[in-house]
Design a protein around this motif. Sequence first.
Motif, short mmCIF file in Angstrom:
data_model
loop_
_atom_site.label_atom_id
_atom_site.label_comp_id
_atom_site.label_asym_id
_atom_site.label_seq_id
_atom_site.Cartn_x
_atom_site.Cartn_y
_atom_site.Cartn_z
N ASP A 282 1.38 13.42 -0.50
CA ASP A 282 2.84 13.54 -0.50
C ASP A 282 3.47 12.45 0.37
O ASP A 282 4.49 11.85 0.00
N PHE A 283 2.85 12.20 1.52
CA PHE A 283 3.36 11.14 2.40
C PHE A 283 3.31 9.79 1.69
O PHE A 283 4.27 9.01 1.71
N ILE A 284 2.19 9.49 1.04
CA ILE A 284 2.04 8.21 0.35
C ILE A 284 3.05 8.08 -0.79
O ILE A 284 3.73 7.05 -0.92
N GLN A 285 3.16 9.13 -1.60
CA GLN A 285 4.04 9.09 -2.76
C GLN A 285 5.49 8.83 -2.38
O GLN A 285 6.20 8.08 -3.06
N LYS A 286 5.93 9.41 -1.27
CA LYS A 286 7.34 9.35 -0.92
C LYS A 286 7.71 8.21 0.02
O LYS A 286 8.90 7.95 0.23
N ASN A 287 6.71 7.54 0.60
CA ASN A 287 7.04 6.56 1.62
C ASN A 287 6.46 5.16 1.42
O ASN A 287 6.92 4.22 2.06
N LEU A 288 5.47 5.01 0.55
CA LEU A 288 4.82 3.71 0.40
C LEU A 288 5.04 3.16 -0.99
O LEU A 288 4.97 3.89 -1.98
N SER A 289 5.29 1.87 -1.06
CA SER A 289 5.55 1.24 -2.35
C SER A 289 4.31 0.57 -2.94
O SER A 289 4.29 0.21 -4.12
N LEU A 290 3.27 0.39 -2.13
CA LEU A 290 2.02 -0.21 -2.59
C LEU A 290 0.88 0.79 -2.40
O LEU A 290 0.90 1.57 -1.45
N PRO A 291 -0.14 0.75 -3.26
CA PRO A 291 -1.31 1.62 -3.03
C PRO A 291 -1.96 1.27 -1.69
O PRO A 291 -2.24 0.11 -1.42
N PRO A 292 -2.19 2.26 -0.85
CA PRO A 292 -2.76 1.99 0.47
C PRO A 292 -4.28 2.03 0.48
O PRO A 292 -4.92 2.46 -0.49
N VAL A 293 -4.84 1.59 1.58
CA VAL A 293 -6.24 1.86 1.90
C VAL A 293 -6.24 3.06 2.85
O VAL A 293 -5.50 3.07 3.83
N LEU A 294 -7.03 4.08 2.53
CA LEU A 294 -7.14 5.25 3.38
C LEU A 294 -8.31 5.09 4.33
O LEU A 294 -9.40 4.67 3.91
N LEU A 295 -8.10 5.41 5.59
CA LEU A 295 -9.17 5.37 6.58
C LEU A 295 -9.28 6.74 7.23
O LEU A 295 -8.29 7.26 7.78
N GLY A 296 -10.45 7.36 7.15
CA GLY A 296 -10.63 8.70 7.69
C GLY A 296 -11.81 8.78 8.63
O GLY A 296 -12.87 8.19 8.38
#
Length: 322
Positions: free
Chosen positions: A120-134
């Motif tokens: 939800d955070f990615i969909q509503k706040n980022l315009s480019l596909p991110p890299v996820l780090l966990g």
Amino acid sequence: MTVKPLAVLNKAHKMRVPFELKQGQTRVSHQLPSGLNIEVIEQKSVTSKDPDTKNEKRPPLVFVHGSYHAAWCWAEHWLPFFADSGFDCYAVSLLGQGESDAPPGTVAGSLQTHAGDVADFIQKNLSLPPVLLGHSFGGLIIQYYIARIRNEKMLEMETPYPEIAGAVLVCSVPPSGNSGLVWRYLFTKPIAAFKVTRSLAAKAFQTDLSLCKETFFSSSMEDHLVLRYQELMKESSRMPLFDLRKLNASLPVPSVPKSSIKVLVLGAKDDFIVDAQGLSETGSFYGVLPVCVEGVAHDMMLDCSWEKGASVILSWLDGLRR
């Protein structure tokens, strides 16, 4: 996609031991569909001085912590490092952790709900596909996220999980969960098994400085730093991330069809929690050779040689552009 600006965090809950933001960092909030807010520490990129990359938009990085941690654990070293390398960085605090709201009930959520909050955070706040780090259990959350994307896309289902540019699993709990780690320790390293159980399950790391160091950090870590992080960890988790019995019953994470998502599996040679077999399991699951960093422990991003893991990740991120 319309990207809305994040609101500056103004919340009732504050950690009693605050993490002081570094230059260039902002603490903001993201409101979930439930109405609850999660804390996000963001640090925007510094314009690259490299002529080959200064006009190229790099993927944003979204960092997901594990148990007893929150967004601050990334903000200490890795957010400044990667922002200085040209990446917009966002570290989230999962529900019930850090300065995020706590949901009703006794646990913060499940793999599905935590991954859904990140989505939800990615969909509503980022315009480019991110890299996820966990990190640690945060890595397991990302594994679930990857599985949802791949399986729903394969079934041609509409998915609420936005596409990602890649994933980095840092000292991650393997796809089968932590039960295998515990049993291996019981049969091969019973003293270590007792220490891990006492430290994490009984939360003894919160009051025993030497045990906190042994659990999370290298032996060369200075005690004053261990004490500082110990205090932040005590304040970070107001409720467990998961119900571990329900979590282990739901594992392993769904298998991942062959996909184009690139995954870096990164481990620490001196990890007291995730052993070499656990690291190998995660690498095999994604068909990649794990990278094991010498001279660092489980909390690689906070350890005294934190730059070792960060440099490996940066080199891997540079390879995504090729």
